[in-house]
Design an enzyme around this catalytic site. Structure first.
Site, PDB file in Angstrom:
ATOM      1  N   LYS A 247     -27.848 -23.843  -5.720  1.00 28.39           N
ATOM      2  CA  LYS A 247     -28.502 -22.556  -5.502  1.00 28.39           C
ATOM      3  C   LYS A 247     -29.364 -22.638  -4.243  1.00 28.39           C
ATOM      4  CE  LYS A 247     -31.044 -18.967  -8.009  1.00 28.39           C
ATOM      5  NZ  LYS A 247     -31.661 -18.572  -9.297  1.00 28.39           N
ATOM      6  N   GLU A 335     -31.420 -13.548 -26.139  1.00 25.39           N
ATOM      7  CA  GLU A 335     -32.442 -12.650 -26.662  1.00 25.39           C
ATOM      8  C   GLU A 335     -32.352 -12.476 -28.175  1.00 25.39           C
ATOM      9  OE1 GLU A 335     -31.675 -11.659 -22.378  1.00 25.39           O
ATOM     10  OE2 GLU A 335     -30.391 -11.902 -24.146  1.00 25.39           O
ATOM     11  N   ARG A 363     -31.161  -5.961 -25.829  1.00 24.69           N
ATOM     12  CA  ARG A 363     -30.039  -6.802 -26.236  1.00 24.69           C
ATOM     13  C   ARG A 363     -30.243  -7.400 -27.622  1.00 24.69           C
ATOM     14  NH1 ARG A 363     -27.137  -8.951 -21.672  1.00 24.69           N
ATOM     15  NH2 ARG A 363     -27.269 -11.089 -22.425  1.00 24.69           N
TER      16      ARG A 363
END
Length: 589
Positions: A247, A335, A363
Site C-alpha cells: 500500500k 460489523e 450493515r
C-alpha cells in the site's frame, strides 16, 4: 503529464502498447495520482498499491465487456483514469465532480457501485451466473478484494456459494496486510504465512472451497501479472489469485506510514511531506473526545470494554487499545460480529462501548434489533460520522441512523450538541444503563476549546431551552444546534425566536414539547438526518397525538441520496446550512 498516459483514453488504447511501454505507463499513472491527490485530497495509498494490477487487468481482459468489480473502491483511482476520466480526475470527490468510488451511472466500466467493503465477490458472482443464463459463457467476471475485506462474513458467503457453481469467476486477493488500519485476525495470520511461502499440504482454505488457487505472486511485477492473468483467463470455473502488494507503493512516505497515507489530506507531491496546518487552539475532533474520554472512564471502571469493526484510528478507540489492550478489540471488517460480540459481553455484566461509523452500523441492523434491542442489553453504540460527512459521498453519509433506529423498541437515541455533552453521555452510560443506547456525533472538529471538564450525570430524555422567544420555536438535535444559533444571531429580531436543544430523539422530551405546543403556533425542526422517519417525524407524530393545530416545518436531508461535496455545500443543498436556516426562520417569524 506527458508520455504514454496522455494517449490512453480507454482500455482499448492500453491494449495497443507493448509490455515495456506498460511499465513506463505504471510510472506515469502513479505520478499522476500522486500529483492530483496531493492538492485535491482523497484516498491515496490503496490506489498506489494496485497500479500494476490495474494496468494488467485492463490489458488482459476485454473491459467493459468483461466485468470488473472493485471492492470498497479506495483502490480504483487508476481504474478511473484509464477508463476515460483522466481529464476530469481533478474533480474527484468534489461537488458535481467524480465520485471517490466506482459508480454505475458514471461509467460503463464501473460495473457495480461500491463504498462499503466485501461486496465484490457476491456482485461478480451474480453477474457470472447471469452471464451463464444468457449463454455468454466466454465472458469474464473479476472481483478485486483486499485482505482486510475478505475476512468479512459477506465475502465468505460469496466464496462459499461460488465454490459450488460453474461460474466464470476470478477473485483477486489484493494482499497488503492492511485496510485502513492493519488487518487483524486468524485469516490475516494465515495469509501472512502464505506471503512467505508457507504452503503445507491440505492447508489451503481457498482450494477447500473448490477454487483453483494461484499464488502468491508479486503484485508489482507487471510482466509476471500479465503472464498469470493470461493463463487464468483460459481456465473455466471459480479461480482465485493471491497478489502481494505494498500500500502506498511509489511514494516513500506513504509506504512507511500506510495508516496516515490512506487518506493523507494535502501533501508535497515530490517528498510526500504532509502540509502543516496550524491547529493550535482549534477544538479537538469529536472522535478524539470520545476516545480520550473513554480512557478516562476505563481507568476507574474496570468493567468498560471497547469494540470497533476495523476503525481503531478512525473512531479513536486506538487510545483505549493502547492503554488497556486486554479490554479493547478491533474485530476487523465485521460489523455484524462486532454488534453481537458486544451483546454477548454485555450479558456477563460488562459495560460495552461499540464504536462504529453510522453508515457501517447499517450493515448490522438485524443484530442491532435481534441480538441487542430485543434482549434489552445495555450496549452503548458510539456512532461516529453521523450526518453528512462530505467528500466520501452517498455511501458514507450517516444520515439514516435516526430513522432506522427510531423504529426499534428499547433503544435510547441521543445526539450531543457539543463535546462536553458527549463526555457526559459517555459518563452517564457507564453508571448503570438499563437499555441499549445510541450516541450519534459528527465527523470532524467540535466547537469547544475547553472540553475536558468534570463529568456530570445526564438525565435521559430531557431537552433544554437555549434561548427564549415568543413567536417561533426552533427545535434542533445534535450538532445542528450550532447552525441554528448562528442563524438566529444573524436575524435582528430579539425575543422573537426561541431555540430548544432536544438532545434525545428517543425518548422525546414530551413534557417540554407540550410546553412548546402550548406557547407557539409555528415550529421548525432541524436535523442532519433524513426527513423521512427522522427526528422531525417524531415531533409531528407527537403533535398529531397531542392535537397541536399549528404549523411545523421539518428541515433535514431530503428523500434522495446526497452525493459528494464539502459538508457546507451539502448542508446548503439540504436547506440546513446557516444561511438556509436563516432564510427559513426569517420567512416564518
Amino acid at each position: 503529464m506527458a508520455g504514454i498516459l496522455e494517449k490512453i483514453n480507454i482500455p482499448e488504447d492500453l491494449r495497443k502498447l507493448g509490455e515495456d511501454e506498460l511499465i513506463q505507463l505504471a510510472v506515469e499513472l502513479r505520478r499522476f495520482i500522486i500529483d492530483i491527490v496531493a492538492t485535491k485530497e482523497g484516498h491515496l495509498g490503496a490506489s498506489l498499491g494496485v497500479i500494476e494490477l490495474t494496468i494488467a487487468l485492463h490489458y488482459i481482459f476485454n473491459t467493459p465487456e468483461d466485468l470488473l468489480v472493485w471492492d470498497v473502491g479506495h483502490q480504483a483511482y487508476g481504474h478511473k483514469i484509464l477508463t476515460g476520466r483522466m481529464d476530469d480526475f481533478e474533480t474527484n470527490r468534489q461537488l458535481h465532480g467524480l465520485s471517490g468510488f466506482p459508480k454505475r451511472d458514471e461509467s460503463e466500466y464501473d460495473t457495480f457501485g461500491v463504498g462499503h467493503s466485501s461486496t465484490s465477490i457476491s456482485a461478480a458472482l451474480g453477474m457470472a451466473i447471469a452471464s451463464n443464463l444468457k449463454g455468454e459463457t466466454e465472458k469474464q467476471h473479476i472481483a478485486v478484494i483486499g485482505d482486510a475485506s475478505i475476512a468479512s462474513g459477506m465475502a465468505f458467503e460469496g466464496l462459499n456459494h461460488a465454490g459450488v457453481t460453474n461460474a466464470n469467476l476470478l477473485v483477486i486477493l489484493n494482499d497488503n496486510a492492511i485496510g485502513i488500519d492493519p488487518s487483524v485476525g486468524a485469516l490475516k495470520e494465515y495469509l501472512t504465512r502464505a506471503r512467505v511461502g508457507y504452503k503445507p499440504a491440505r492447508d489451503n482454505i481457498i482450494e477447500a472451497l473448490n477454487f483453483k488457487y494461484f499464488g502468491p505472486v508479486d503484485g508489482h511485477d507487471l510482466k509476471g501479472l500479465l503472464k498469470v492473468l493470461k493463463e487464468m483467463k483460459a481456465i473455466k470455473g471459480p479461480k482465485f489469485l493471491h497478489v502481494i502488494t505494498k500500500k502506498g507503493k511509489g511514494l516513500k512516505k506513504a509506504e512507511e506510514d500506510q495508516v496516515k497515507y490512506h487518506a493523507p489530506g494535502k501533501f508535497e507531491p515530490d517528498t510526500g511531506e504532509l502540509l502543516k496546518y496550524d491547529t493550535d487552539g482549534l477544538p479537538l475532533k469529536y472522535q478524539d473526545v470520545f476516545g480520550l474520554s473513554l480512557v478516562e472512564l476505563a481507568r476507574k471502571n474496570k468493567k468498560i470494554i471497547g469494540i470497533t469493526p476495523a476503525m481503531p484510528t478512525g473512531s479513536s478507540l486506538k487510545y483505549m487499545m493502547e492503554a488497556f489492550p486486554e479490554r479493547a478489540f478491533d474485530v476487523g471488517i465485521a460489523e455484524q460480529h462486532a454488534v453481537t460480540l458486544s451483546a454477548g459481553i454485555a450479558t456477563q455484566g460488562f459495560t460495552v462501548f461499540c464504536a462504529i461509523y453510522s453508515t457501517f452500523l447499517q450493515r448490522a441492523y438485524d443484530q442491532l434489533i435481534h441480538d441487542v434491542a430485543l434482549q434489552n442489553l445495555p450496549v452503548i453504540f458510539c456512532l461516529d460520522r453521523a450526518g453528512l460527512v462530505g467528500e466520501d459521498g452517498a455511501t458514507h453519509h450517516g444520515v439514516f441512523d435516526i430513522a432506522y433506529a427510531r423504529a426499534v423498541p428499547n433503544l435510547i437515541i441521543a445526539a450531543p450538541s457539543n463535546e462536553v455533552e458527549l463526555r457526559n453521555l459517555l459518563y452517564t452510560a457507564q453508571l448503570g444503563l438499563e437499555n441499549p443506547l445510541i450516541i450519534r456525533y459528527p465527523r470532524g472538529r467540535g466547537v469547544l476549546k475547553e472540553w475536558q471538564l468534570p463529568f456530570k450525570e445526564v438525565e435521559f430524555g430531557k431537552g433544554e431551552c437555549l434561548r427564549e422567544g415568543n413567536d417561533l420555536a426552533v427545535l434542533s438535535i445534535g450538532n445542528m444546534a450550532i447552525n441554528v444559533q448562528k442563524a438566529i444571531a444573524q436575524i435582528n429580531k430579539p425575543g422573537k425566536i426561541a431555540h430548544y436543544d432536544m438532545k434525545f430523539i428517543k425518548p422525546l422530551d414530551t413534557h417540554l414539547l407540550k410546553t412548546i405546543f402550548d406557547k407557539f403556533t409555528r415550529i421548525i425542526t432541524v436535523e442532519d438526518g433524513v426527513i423521512t422517519g427522522g427526528f422531525g417525524s417524531a415531533v409531528l407524530e407527537f403533535a398529531a397525538k397531542s392535537g397541536f393545530r399549528g404549523d411545523i416545518e421539518v428541515l433535514g436531508v431530503p428523500d434522495e441520496f446526497i452525493e459528494q461535496g464539502s459538508v457546507d455545500e451539502l448542508q446548503e443543498i439540504s436547506g440546513i446550512s446557516v444561511e438556509g436556516l436563516r432564510q427559513k426562520m426569517k420567512s416564518m417569524s
